[in-house]
Write an enzyme that holds these catalytic residues in place. Structure first.
Site, PDB file in Angstrom:
ATOM      1  N   GLY A  70       0.796  -1.231   0.000  1.00 27.83           N
ATOM      2  CA  GLY A  70       0.000   0.000   0.000  1.00 27.83           C
ATOM      3  C   GLY A  70       0.818   1.266   0.000  1.00 27.83           C
ATOM      4  O   GLY A  70       0.523   2.198   0.747  1.00 27.83           O
ATOM      5  N   CYS A 128      -3.055   3.387  -9.023  1.00 27.56           N
ATOM      6  CA  CYS A 128      -3.566   3.814  -7.718  1.00 27.56           C
ATOM      7  C   CYS A 128      -5.029   4.224  -7.808  1.00 27.56           C
ATOM      8  O   CYS A 128      -5.481   4.713  -8.834  1.00 27.56           O
ATOM      9  CB  CYS A 128      -2.794   5.026  -7.217  1.00 27.56           C
TER      10      CYS A 128
END
Ligand SMILES: Cc1cc2nc3c(=O)[nH]c(=O)nc-3n(C[C@H](O)[C@H](O)[C@H](O)COP(=O)(O)OP(=O)(O)OC[C@H]3O[C@@H](n4cnc5c(N)ncnc54)[C@H](O)[C@@H]3O)c2cc1C
Ligand SMILES: Cc1cc2nc3c(=O)[nH]c(=O)nc-3n(C[C@H](O)[C@H](O)[C@H](O)COP(=O)(O)O)c2cc1C
Ligand code: FES
Lengths: 299, 255
Positions: A70, A128
């Protein structure tokens, strides 16, 4: 013999490292001479420092792994003020992978990296989620992908590589859209969205439930996509996904990639990149190839 | 500290039980300095189901013979494959990895449980070489779950706690009569609930305490950021900034 070119970038050989799998290169300096690499793509860098997702972030799967790191990173300011000075004098192309949750964030980061003399290129990670558009990935929609590339293109003046996600219906449509929007090159593939469940504990292995699949398991998908995109665009293509040997790298080159990146394989053998470079040289010698470009895109 | 990727040859194998075994690995050249608590990433050969290396603590080091040993508990496919290796086979290691234990204090307690016993042997030797004799407290469900015992005796006063009372005192290590406040430093490695109980005791009694964590790892060298733990400065890589941490640095560890 192995020299190749991506837009304005001269690579001494086609072997680069994939973002998020090679740190800032420093972690591998004990194992290889970093100056032998064609390029190093450093960790995904965002406008602000990020903590990433909660642990656990990794699960091994057949011939691959899932990750949910992440985008944990120090942020673009710390990169420019600290990390850059530690790595800038390496004799290889250092490329910053730029990530973000909004077009403004991409532009802020790209502009700051543009000012760094020894960074000749960025790789725009459009996999993203776009926070303003309800978390839909920038890279999953041709219009959104083109928009972020167009905006970054306005403020970024060096080689602009756009990294494509495979989690789309037509990767060719996205590739064409970012080419039209001003990308100098595309790299693919990012990780494939996947999931794994621990049946004993009756819960997912990853804190985020789903995560990105990488490693040898994804290679045939990646080769196919590289081949499709290389036939559809006029800008150079960088191929990656599951590369763990010179033969793997050659598949991507023959499918049309001008350069390749090595990711997950670095975890298994931290010296794999130089072995691949040596293997490519050996292959050229065995096949009487004077210039690696002779075999690029022969399929 | 420089890291290496290199082949070792298995020169010794001991099978303690169905689940525990140790391997002694020899290198042709002199070994680098290895801190107690550091680990290796071992490649698991010949099992297509296992792609990533497995992190294993360095159990013992013999500088004269260029050997190091690993104490392994079989928990899954990788450790099972390792358990079937024989003397003469080669193993490829990336090592020495991570930050080890600080060797500090005068009245020192080492607490180990299960495979967490592994790094404590090298640690007790490091204390012994500084003239300090630690108290070593090893725990397990049964006697068979404490595979290494007398090896500690030359270096520390060794005690045991088993849940069924088959060895030493009956109960958990934290219920043992030697688990007191008479120490200035406690070092522990084992299952997380055990380490947390030890950490709470240390915190409550102002005793310095270091724990060795076993997070899931992919690279072992700080490149992938998969192995993080919450610290007072945000996420830290267990493989690089640990596996040993002072409990004051960890979040939610003494609650
Ligand atoms: C720094 C460090 C030092 C370690 N030292 C030792 C040691 O000295 N001796 C020893 O026996 N083991 C040690 N471990 C744990 C060891 O790495 C795991 O048991 C091993 O990787 C499991 O591999 P496997 O293929 O057998 O299990 P898998 O088939 O991959 O998994 C089987 C089960 O084990 C669990 N598991 C897998 N990896 C880990 C892990 N890292 N920690 C806890 N549970 C896990 C899985 O969740 C699963 O339930 C250490 C781990 C770390 C991070
Ligand atoms: C742990 C991990 C972290 C990653 N981080 C990033 C990242 O920050 N930015 C990015 O564009 N890709 C990231 N990737 C994707 C890789 O760069 C690469 O596209 C993908 O892993 C496929 O290549 P491989 O199979 O050779 O690993 C990451 C992959 C892994 C395994
Ligand atoms: S295991 Fe890769 S960073 Fe720790």
């Amino acid at each position: 013999m192995l020299q190749t070119k991506i837009h304005n970038l001269i690579l001494k050989n086609p072997v680069m490292t994939a973002s998020g799998t090679f740190g800032y290169g420093e972690e591998f300096a004990d194992f290889i001479d970093l100056n032998r690499l064609g390029g190093i793509v450093v960790k995904g860098t965002t406008g602000e420092r990020r903590q990433g997702n909660a642990y656990p972030r990794m699960a091994e799967t057949p011939s691959g792994m899932l990750n949910a790191v992440g985008l944990q990173n120090v942020g673009v300011e710390t990169f420019c003020n600290e990390v850059y000075h530690r790595i800038k004098d390496l004799d290889t192309n250092i490329i910053v992978n730029v990530s973000g949750s909004s077009i403004e964030e991409y532009c802020k980061t790209a502009a700051m990296i543009d000012a760094l003399e020894k960074i000749p290129a960025i790789e725009l990670n459009i996999s993203c989620p776009n926070v303003k558009k309800g978390g839909m990935g920038f890279g999953t929609n041709p219009d959104m992908a083109a928009q972020v590339v167009r905006e970054v293109r306005k403020i970024y003046h060096k080689t602009l590589i756009v990294k494509l996600t495979p989690n789309v219906t037509s990767v060719v449509d996205i590739a064409k859209a970012v080419e039209d929007a001003g990308a100098d090159s595309v790299s693919l593939i990012n990780t494939l969205l996947g999931m794994a469940i621990d049946v004993e504990k009756q819960r997912p292995y990853l804190s985020t439930v789903t995560g990105g699949l990488s490693g040898p398991a994804v290679k045939p998908v990646a080769v196919r996509m590289v081949w499709q995109v290389a036939h559809a665009v006029n800008i150079p293509v960088i191929g990656l996904g599951g590369i763990a040997s010179a033969a793997d790298a050659l598949e991507f080159l023959m499918a049309g990639a001008k350069a390749i990146q090595v990711g997950t394989a670095n975890f298994i053998d931290p010296a794999i990149t130089v072995k691949i470079i040596d293997g490519l040289e050996d292959y050229c010698n065995r096949h009487g190839i004077k210039d690696i470009n002779e075999i690029i895109g022969i399929i | 500290m420089k890291k290496y990727i290199t082949d070792f040859t298995i020169v010794g194998k001991q099978v303690f039980s169905e689940t525990y075994f140790s391997l002694t690995l020899k290198h042709p050249d002199r070994l680098p300095e290895i801190a107690a608590g550091q680990f290796v990433e071992v490649e698991v050969p010949g099992n297509k189901q296992v792609m990533l290396r497995r992190p294993i603590s360095i159990h013992d080091v013999d500088v004269e013979n260029n050997t190091l040993s690993l104490l392994v508990q079989v928990v899954g496919k990788g450790t099972r494959t390792l358990s079937m290796m024989s003397v003469g086979d080669k193993l490829n290691l990336v090592y020495p990895l991570g930050h080890g234990f600080s060797i500090e204090g005068n009245k020192v307690l080492l607490v180990g449980g299960g495979a967490g016993i592994a790094p404590l042997l090298h640690l007790s030797k490091c204390f012994a070489s500084k003239g300090i004799r630690p108290t070593v407290l090893l725990g397990g469900r049964t006697e068979a779950m404490i595979p290494v015992r007398k090896e500690f005796e030359p270096y520390g006063d060794t005690f045991f706690a088993t849940e069924d009372g088959s060895l030493g005192e009956k109960g958990m290590v934290t219920q043992h009569s030697k688990f007191t406040t008479d120490y200035d430093h406690i070092y522990t490695c084992g299952p997380t609930p055990m380490m947390k109980a030890v950490a709470r005791h240390a915190m409550a009694n102002n005793i310095e305490c270091e724990v060795s964590l076993e997070n899931m790892m992919a690279c072992g060298i700080g490149a992938c950021l998969c192995c993080v733990v919450d610290s007072d400065e945000g996420h830290k890589c267990v493989c690089k900034e640990g596996p040993v941490f002072n409990i004051n640095k960890l979040k939610n560890w003494t609650k």
